[in-house]
Design an enzyme around this catalytic site. Structure first.
Site, PDB file in Angstrom:
ATOM      1  N   HIS A   2      46.494  34.758  42.521  1.00 39.64           N
ATOM      2  CA  HIS A   2      46.017  35.279  41.240  1.00 39.64           C
ATOM      3  C   HIS A   2      45.506  36.704  41.465  1.00 39.64           C
ATOM      4  CE1 HIS A   2      44.356  34.955  37.157  1.00 39.64           C
ATOM      5  NE2 HIS A   2      43.312  35.633  37.619  1.00 39.64           N
ATOM      6  N   MET A  31      42.204  45.423  36.436  1.00 38.57           N
ATOM      7  CA  MET A  31      41.162  45.876  35.500  1.00 38.57           C
ATOM      8  C   MET A  31      41.204  47.390  35.360  1.00 38.57           C
ATOM      9  SD  MET A  31      38.049  43.648  37.005  1.00 38.57           S
ATOM     10  CE  MET A  31      38.206  41.888  37.309  1.00 38.57           C
ATOM     11  N   GLY A  49      35.807  40.586  34.235  1.00 33.59           N
ATOM     12  CA  GLY A  49      35.355  41.847  34.827  1.00 33.59           C
ATOM     13  C   GLY A  49      34.862  41.690  36.260  1.00 33.59           C
ATOM     14  N   PHE A  50      34.318  40.529  36.574  1.00 33.13           N
ATOM     15  CA  PHE A  50      33.710  40.368  37.905  1.00 33.13           C
ATOM     16  C   PHE A  50      33.922  38.948  38.429  1.00 33.13           C
ATOM     17  CE2 PHE A  50      31.381  43.461  35.412  1.00 33.13           C
ATOM     18  CZ  PHE A  50      31.399  44.575  36.254  1.00 33.13           C
ATOM     19  N   GLY A  51      33.988  38.843  39.750  1.00 33.76           N
ATOM     20  CA  GLY A  51      34.003  37.536  40.387  1.00 33.76           C
ATOM     21  C   GLY A  51      32.576  37.028  40.527  1.00 33.76           C
ATOM     22  N   GLY A  52      32.452  35.768  40.866  1.00 25.81           N
ATOM     23  CA  GLY A  52      31.151  35.211  41.225  1.00 25.81           C
ATOM     24  C   GLY A  52      30.192  34.958  40.077  1.00 25.81           C
ATOM     25  N   MET A 103      43.727  42.765  32.663  1.00 29.61           N
ATOM     26  CA  MET A 103      42.546  43.027  31.828  1.00 29.61           C
ATOM     27  C   MET A 103      42.562  44.511  31.515  1.00 29.61           C
ATOM     28  SD  MET A 103      40.039  40.545  33.933  1.00 29.61           S
ATOM     29  CE  MET A 103      41.240  40.425  35.231  1.00 29.61           C
ATOM     30  N   HIS A 148      47.025  38.881  36.185  1.00 27.67           N
ATOM     31  CA  HIS A 148      46.146  38.783  35.014  1.00 27.67           C
ATOM     32  C   HIS A 148      45.723  40.198  34.617  1.00 27.67           C
ATOM     33  CE1 HIS A 148      41.876  37.320  33.583  1.00 27.67           C
ATOM     34  NE2 HIS A 148      42.602  37.787  32.593  1.00 27.67           N
ATOM     35  N   GLY A 162      37.938  32.351  42.929  1.00 25.02           N
ATOM     36  CA  GLY A 162      37.744  33.529  43.762  1.00 25.02           C
ATOM     37  C   GLY A 162      36.654  33.300  44.780  1.00 25.02           C
ATOM     38  N   ASP A 185      43.933  40.169  39.742  1.00 21.87           N
ATOM     39  CA  ASP A 185      43.190  40.666  38.577  1.00 21.87           C
ATOM     40  C   ASP A 185      43.293  42.175  38.478  1.00 21.87           C
ATOM     41  OD1 ASP A 185      41.851  38.257  37.525  1.00 21.87           O
ATOM     42  OD2 ASP A 185      41.063  38.160  39.559  1.00 21.87           O
ATOM     43  N   SER A 233      41.929  33.748  43.689  1.00 23.06           N
ATOM     44  CA  SER A 233      41.839  35.080  43.103  1.00 23.06           C
ATOM     45  C   SER A 233      41.489  36.092  44.178  1.00 23.06           C
ATOM     46  CB  SER A 233      40.773  35.117  42.006  1.00 23.06           C
ATOM     47  OG  SER A 233      40.567  36.456  41.628  1.00 23.06           O
ATOM     48  N   MET A 254      39.471  32.207  29.773  1.00 22.74           N
ATOM     49  CA  MET A 254      38.406  32.780  30.599  1.00 22.74           C
ATOM     50  C   MET A 254      37.169  31.899  30.481  1.00 22.74           C
ATOM     51  SD  MET A 254      39.502  35.351  32.268  1.00 22.74           S
ATOM     52  CE  MET A 254      37.903  35.536  33.065  1.00 22.74           C
ATOM     53  N   ASP A 312      39.901  30.307  34.459  1.00 19.58           N
ATOM     54  CA  ASP A 312      39.575  31.400  35.383  1.00 19.58           C
ATOM     55  C   ASP A 312      38.113  31.815  35.208  1.00 19.58           C
ATOM     56  OD1 ASP A 312      39.615  33.663  36.952  1.00 19.58           O
ATOM     57  OD2 ASP A 312      40.985  34.803  35.682  1.00 19.58           O
ATOM     58  N   GLY A 313      37.341  31.648  36.281  1.00 19.64           N
ATOM     59  CA  GLY A 313      35.954  32.107  36.283  1.00 19.64           C
ATOM     60  C   GLY A 313      34.974  30.987  36.582  1.00 19.64           C
ATOM     61  N   GLY A 314      34.305  31.113  37.725  1.00 20.77           N
ATOM     62  CA  GLY A 314      33.265  30.148  38.076  1.00 20.77           C
ATOM     63  C   GLY A 314      33.783  28.750  38.392  1.00 20.77           C
TER      64      GLY A 314
HETATM   65  C1  DX5 Z   1      37.257  37.739  36.415  1.00 21.12           C
HETATM   66  C2  DX5 Z   1      38.613  37.457  37.007  1.00 21.12           C
HETATM   67  C3  DX5 Z   1      38.658  36.256  37.861  1.00 21.12           C
HETATM   68  C4  DX5 Z   1      37.724  36.276  39.050  1.00 21.12           C
HETATM   69  C5  DX5 Z   1      37.313  34.860  39.283  1.00 21.12           C
HETATM   70  O1  DX5 Z   1      37.360  38.716  35.465  1.00 21.12           O
HETATM   71  O2  DX5 Z   1      39.589  37.285  35.989  1.00 21.12           O
HETATM   72  O3  DX5 Z   1      39.991  35.947  38.287  1.00 21.12           O
HETATM   73  O4  DX5 Z   1      38.288  36.822  40.217  1.00 21.12           O
HETATM   74  O5  DX5 Z   1      36.376  34.844  40.276  1.00 21.12           O
HETATM   75  P1  DX5 Z   1      35.354  33.644  40.486  1.00 21.12           P
HETATM   76  O6  DX5 Z   1      36.193  32.421  40.784  1.00 21.12           O
HETATM   77  O7  DX5 Z   1      34.541  34.113  41.633  1.00 21.12           O
HETATM   78  O8  DX5 Z   1      34.585  33.487  39.209  1.00 21.12           O
HETATM   79 ZN    ZN Z   2      41.645  36.498  36.583  1.00 21.17          ZN
END
Ligand code: DX5
Ligand code: ZN
Length: 220
Positions: A33, A37, A142-145, A68, A66, A197, A35, A8, A137, A175-177
């Site tokens: 990937h 937003m 909304g956010f990475g990490g 959002m 993706h 990501g 994102d 991502s 999801m 997707d996510g974590g």
């Molecule tokens: C979150 C995004 C993800 C994000 C994942 O809203 O859709 O694609 O970048 O990031 P990580 O892998 O750091 O959770």
């Molecule tokens: Zn995503």
């Protein structure tokens, strides 16, 4: 189907994007990937068409976009024009999901639908034969990490069952974590596409992280 790793770009270094694109190009990752937003559907704004065009120019790997954003129908054609190969909309953002999915496919892209953590996979029963991909999801978008939500495993299992029962060809993306503590278990539950990501871009050696994640999710 072979398992797919999709880094991502949200966690990339935007001051040095070309370097990170080249890293992914060189890597064993299969998709990019991306994102998108809008600050309305999710409490964050990421990037838009100029960045996607830029990435498309420097890679041959498929762009997994993706969305959002609210009312995604407004922009489907534009995403095709800037190079999206797979276009995923949120179930929660579409009043006429069937129409949206048909439109994405008629534009020549693979069509995906994404579910927020609180949305049951059962809402997809009557559309599952139409979609190419379901993105679950595993954090609030909304956010990475962010921290992986454990309930995702049972959603994957339930979704896999719906796909099998309805004889759908949809692949499952999470997707996510995602990292090395959950990837194999997700893979065994039926996940085909792994978005990561922070785990990739914040690691010391992203190429090695991608390679090892790819190996880890293979089921012998
Ligand atoms: C979150 C995004 C993800 C994000 C994942 O809203 O859709 O694609 O970048 O990031 P990580 O892998 O750091 O959770
Ligand atoms: Zn995503």
């Amino acid at each position: 189907m072979n398992k797919i790793i999709a880094p991502s770009l949200l966690s990339a270094d935007f001051g040095n994007l070309k370097k990170d694109i080249e890293m992914v190009n060189k890597s064993e990752a299969h998709w990019f990937h991306l994102d998108i937003m809008d600050g309305v559907f999710v409490p964050n704004i990421s990037f838009g068409f100029p960045i996607i065009s830029y990435i498309k120019k420097y890679t041959k790997k498929p762009l997994d976009v993706h969305l959002m954003i609210v009312k995604p129908d407004r922009y489907l054609e534009e995403f095709k024009n800037v190079g999206a190969d797979i276009l995923t909309v949120h179930y929660e953002a579409c009043n006429h999901l069937h129409r949206t999915i048909q439109k994405i496919k008629s534009l020549g892209m693979k069509a995906g639908v994404s579910l927020n953590p609180h949305t049951s996979v059962h809402v997809l029963e009557d559309i599952i034969t139409e979609v190419d991909l379901v993105l679950l999801m595993s954090v609030n978008p909304g956010f990475g990490g962010q921290k992986f939500i454990e309930n995702t495993y049972s959603k994957v299992t339930a979704l896999k069952q719906i796909i099998t029962t309805r004889k759908s060809k949809a692949v499952i993306e999470v997707d996510g974590g995602v990292d090395n503590t959950n990837a194999l278990k997700l893979s065994k539950a039926g996940v085909d596409v792994f978005v990561a990501g922070n785990y990739i871009f914040k690691s010391k050696d992203p190429l090695k992280t991608i390679r090892e994640l790819g190996k880890q999710v293979q089921i012998k």
